[in-house]
Design a protein around this motif. Structure first.
Motif, PDB file in Angstrom:
ATOM      1  N   ASP A 156       0.816  -1.222   0.000  1.00 39.29           N
ATOM      2  CA  ASP A 156       0.000   0.000   0.000  1.00 39.29           C
ATOM      3  C   ASP A 156       0.844   1.263   0.000  1.00 39.29           C
ATOM      4  O   ASP A 156       0.421   2.312   0.473  1.00 39.29           O
ATOM      5  N   GLU A 157       2.065   1.185  -0.533  1.00 38.87           N
ATOM      6  CA  GLU A 157       2.922   2.355  -0.678  1.00 38.87           C
ATOM      7  C   GLU A 157       2.277   3.342  -1.660  1.00 38.87           C
ATOM      8  O   GLU A 157       1.886   2.973  -2.773  1.00 38.87           O
ATOM      9  N   LEU A 158       2.191   4.616  -1.256  1.00 36.72           N
ATOM     10  CA  LEU A 158       1.454   5.613  -2.029  1.00 36.72           C
ATOM     11  C   LEU A 158       2.332   6.468  -2.924  1.00 36.72           C
ATOM     12  O   LEU A 158       1.854   7.478  -3.461  1.00 36.72           O
ATOM     13  N   THR A 159       3.587   6.110  -3.113  1.00 29.82           N
ATOM     14  CA  THR A 159       4.466   6.909  -3.966  1.00 29.82           C
ATOM     15  C   THR A 159       4.990   6.057  -5.116  1.00 29.82           C
ATOM     16  O   THR A 159       5.085   4.830  -5.021  1.00 29.82           O
ATOM     17  N   ASP A 197      -4.700 -13.194   4.072  1.00 32.30           N
ATOM     18  CA  ASP A 197      -6.165 -13.307   4.037  1.00 32.30           C
ATOM     19  C   ASP A 197      -6.794 -12.151   3.268  1.00 32.30           C
ATOM     20  O   ASP A 197      -7.836 -12.319   2.617  1.00 32.30           O
ATOM     21  N   ASN A 198      -6.182 -10.979   3.369  1.00 30.99           N
ATOM     22  CA  ASN A 198      -6.679  -9.805   2.646  1.00 30.99           C
ATOM     23  C   ASN A 198      -5.719  -9.470   1.510  1.00 30.99           C
ATOM     24  O   ASN A 198      -4.578  -9.935   1.476  1.00 30.99           O
ATOM     25  N   TYR A 199      -6.163  -8.615   0.601  1.00 26.46           N
ATOM     26  CA  TYR A 199      -5.416  -8.345  -0.621  1.00 26.46           C
ATOM     27  C   TYR A 199      -5.076  -6.857  -0.695  1.00 26.46           C
ATOM     28  O   TYR A 199      -5.899  -5.993  -0.371  1.00 26.46           O
ATOM     29  N   THR A 200      -3.835  -6.580  -1.149  1.00 20.85           N
ATOM     30  CA  THR A 200      -3.404  -5.206  -1.380  1.00 20.85           C
ATOM     31  C   THR A 200      -2.527  -5.197  -2.624  1.00 20.85           C
ATOM     32  O   THR A 200      -1.400  -5.701  -2.611  1.00 20.85           O
ATOM     33  N   LEU A 201      -3.057  -4.626  -3.707  1.00 18.75           N
ATOM     34  CA  LEU A 201      -2.351  -4.619  -4.978  1.00 18.75           C
ATOM     35  C   LEU A 201      -2.204  -3.188  -5.476  1.00 18.75           C
ATOM     36  O   LEU A 201      -3.091  -2.359  -5.284  1.00 18.75           O
ATOM     37  N   ARG A 202      -1.084  -2.917  -6.143  1.00 14.48           N
ATOM     38  CA  ARG A 202      -0.798  -1.589  -6.666  1.00 14.48           C
ATOM     39  C   ARG A 202      -0.926  -1.607  -8.186  1.00 14.48           C
ATOM     40  O   ARG A 202      -0.424  -2.511  -8.856  1.00 14.48           O
ATOM     41  N   TYR A 203      -1.602  -0.562  -8.718  1.00 10.81           N
ATOM     42  CA  TYR A 203      -1.815  -0.454 -10.159  1.00 10.81           C
ATOM     43  C   TYR A 203      -1.438   0.956 -10.604  1.00 10.81           C
ATOM     44  O   TYR A 203      -1.449   1.907  -9.821  1.00 10.81           O
ATOM     45  N   LYS A 230      -0.940   7.557 -12.938  1.00 11.25           N
ATOM     46  CA  LYS A 230      -1.449   7.720 -11.581  1.00 11.25           C
ATOM     47  C   LYS A 230      -1.480   6.371 -10.870  1.00 11.25           C
ATOM     48  O   LYS A 230      -1.770   5.345 -11.483  1.00 11.25           O
ATOM     49  N   LEU A 231      -1.191   6.425  -9.584  1.00 14.40           N
ATOM     50  CA  LEU A 231      -1.124   5.208  -8.772  1.00 14.40           C
ATOM     51  C   LEU A 231      -2.487   4.916  -8.151  1.00 14.40           C
ATOM     52  O   LEU A 231      -3.155   5.800  -7.612  1.00 14.40           O
ATOM     53  N   TYR A 232      -2.880   3.644  -8.223  1.00 12.86           N
ATOM     54  CA  TYR A 232      -4.116   3.167  -7.621  1.00 12.86           C
ATOM     55  C   TYR A 232      -3.797   1.990  -6.709  1.00 12.86           C
ATOM     56  O   TYR A 232      -2.942   1.150  -7.036  1.00 12.86           O
ATOM     57  N   ILE A 233      -4.482   1.937  -5.566  1.00 14.39           N
ATOM     58  CA  ILE A 233      -4.312   0.840  -4.620  1.00 14.39           C
ATOM     59  C   ILE A 233      -5.624   0.066  -4.539  1.00 14.39           C
ATOM     60  O   ILE A 233      -6.675   0.639  -4.251  1.00 14.39           O
ATOM     61  N   LEU A 234      -5.551  -1.249  -4.787  1.00 18.92           N
ATOM     62  CA  LEU A 234      -6.718  -2.116  -4.686  1.00 18.92           C
ATOM     63  C   LEU A 234      -6.647  -2.877  -3.362  1.00 18.92           C
ATOM     64  O   LEU A 234      -5.686  -3.597  -3.099  1.00 18.92           O
ATOM     65  N   HIS A 235      -7.689  -2.696  -2.540  1.00 20.32           N
ATOM     66  CA  HIS A 235      -7.788  -3.407  -1.271  1.00 20.32           C
ATOM     67  C   HIS A 235      -8.947  -4.394  -1.348  1.00 20.32           C
ATOM     68  O   HIS A 235     -10.039  -4.054  -1.818  1.00 20.32           O
ATOM     69  N   MET A 257      -8.489   2.915  -4.600  1.00 18.35           N
ATOM     70  CA  MET A 257      -8.167   4.269  -4.177  1.00 18.35           C
ATOM     71  C   MET A 257      -7.132   4.882  -5.109  1.00 18.35           C
ATOM     72  O   MET A 257      -6.121   4.256  -5.434  1.00 18.35           O
ATOM     73  N   ARG A 258      -7.392   6.130  -5.522  1.00 19.68           N
ATOM     74  CA  ARG A 258      -6.421   6.884  -6.312  1.00 19.68           C
ATOM     75  C   ARG A 258      -5.539   7.665  -5.350  1.00 19.68           C
ATOM     76  O   ARG A 258      -6.040   8.441  -4.523  1.00 19.68           O
ATOM     77  N   SER A 259      -4.240   7.508  -5.451  1.00 18.94           N
ATOM     78  CA  SER A 259      -3.342   8.016  -4.412  1.00 18.94           C
ATOM     79  C   SER A 259      -3.193   9.530  -4.431  1.00 18.94           C
ATOM     80  O   SER A 259      -2.974  10.139  -3.378  1.00 18.94           O
TER      81      SER A 259
END
Length: 285
Positions: free
Chosen positions: A47-50, A69-75, A80-85, A98-100
């Motif tokens: 979940d790094e936002l940079t 158990d949970n998912y955190t992917l960066r796109y 622009k950076l997006y984080i999928l939770h 989320m759009r960072s």
């Protein structure tokens, strides 16, 4: 021939089929495929936002994408950076994107057992309702955060703002227009003006400091408007005509009446208590 809406799914699922451990993994793989179709590229987990600028973009899910158990992917999409939770809770997978740069978020929730029936096989066997799920992913998760207003919508908004700008602004301190009485025969042309001379001026001196004397809220029984032919009963000046119904018992109040008017009988007043002292009460014999 129309393009196949499921084009690319088989290839995506084949790359992760050996990693599938639970039904929620199938949902994340399906969401990842929908993101890839619309230009998103994964750059790893976390979940790094940079962004450093040297991330390797890929259409394939990164190693370790379902280790927890949970998912955190960066796109990345259009720089622009997006984080999928993805959060597993009580049989529901809650997903947000989320759009960072401005922290805008889209989200959706899926009942895992209702959406995924198997963990292997064709798409119809895996997710019988995949068509509805694909629509929900596009509408609730992707379009909500990536769509830009169309030119027609902007034109409509501009037109509404122009029409609103033509209206005079509402000023709470502006004095409203004076009301005018309605009806075929109004008593006066303007409610702010003094009433005509033929109306009683009762109450004016209580409200108007510059009014002449008299005319308060209480009717002056000694004023020129007194009716000497119908003094009535009670306080000096009497009660108005009809205040005491005919035949009703009435106890007069106030100071005693003035001298009787010649030619008229005084009103009966025989039910008061006799005065103290040697009063002749033979009237009761």
């Amino acid at each position: 021939m129309a393009a196949d809406p499921l084009y690319g799914w088989d290839l995506t699922f084949k790359t992760v089929e050996r990693d599938i451990r639970r039904k929620s993994d199938v949902l994340i793989a399906f969401i990842h495929w929908n993101l890839s179709k619309r230009g998103f590229r994964t750059i790893g987990i976390g979940d790094e936002l940079t962004l450093t600028g040297d991330e390797e973009k890929s259409e394939v899910l990164p190693t370790g994408w379902n280790d927890k158990d949970n998912y955190t992917l960066r796109y990345v999409l259009e720089g622009k950076l997006y984080i999928l939770h993805g959060l597993n809770t009580d049989g529901t997978l809650i997903v947000n994107l989320m759009r960072s740069d401005d922290l805008a978020v889209s989200n959706m929730a899926v009942k895992i057992e209702d959406a995924v029936k198997e963990t292997s096989g064709s798409i119809n066997k895996l997710m019988p309702t995949h068509t509805e799920l694909m629509h929900n992913v596009k509408r609730d998760l992707i379009d909500t955060i990536t769509e830009k207003p169309t030119s027609s919508a902007e034109t409509q908004t501009l037109g509404r703002s122009d029409s609103n700008s033509r209206r005079p602004p509402d000023d709470p301190l502006r004095v409203p227009p004076r009301p005018h009485p309605s009806g075929p025969h109004p008593d006066t042309r303007d409610l702010w003006e003094l009433p005509p001379a033929n109306l009683p001026n009762i109450g004016r001196s209580d409200l108007d400091p510059f009014a002449p004397g008299g005319g308060g809220m209480l009717f002056n029984p000694f004023g020129p408007r007194r009716d000497p032919e119908n003094p009535g009963l009670g306080i000096p000046g009497g009660l108005p005509r009809g205040a005491v119904p005919p035949g009703a018992r009435f106890d007069p109040f106030g100071p005693p009446m003035g001298p009787p008017i010649p030619g008229r009988r005084p009103p009966p007043d025989a039910d008061h208590l006799p005065p103290p002292g040697g009063f002749n009460d033979n009237m009761f014999m």
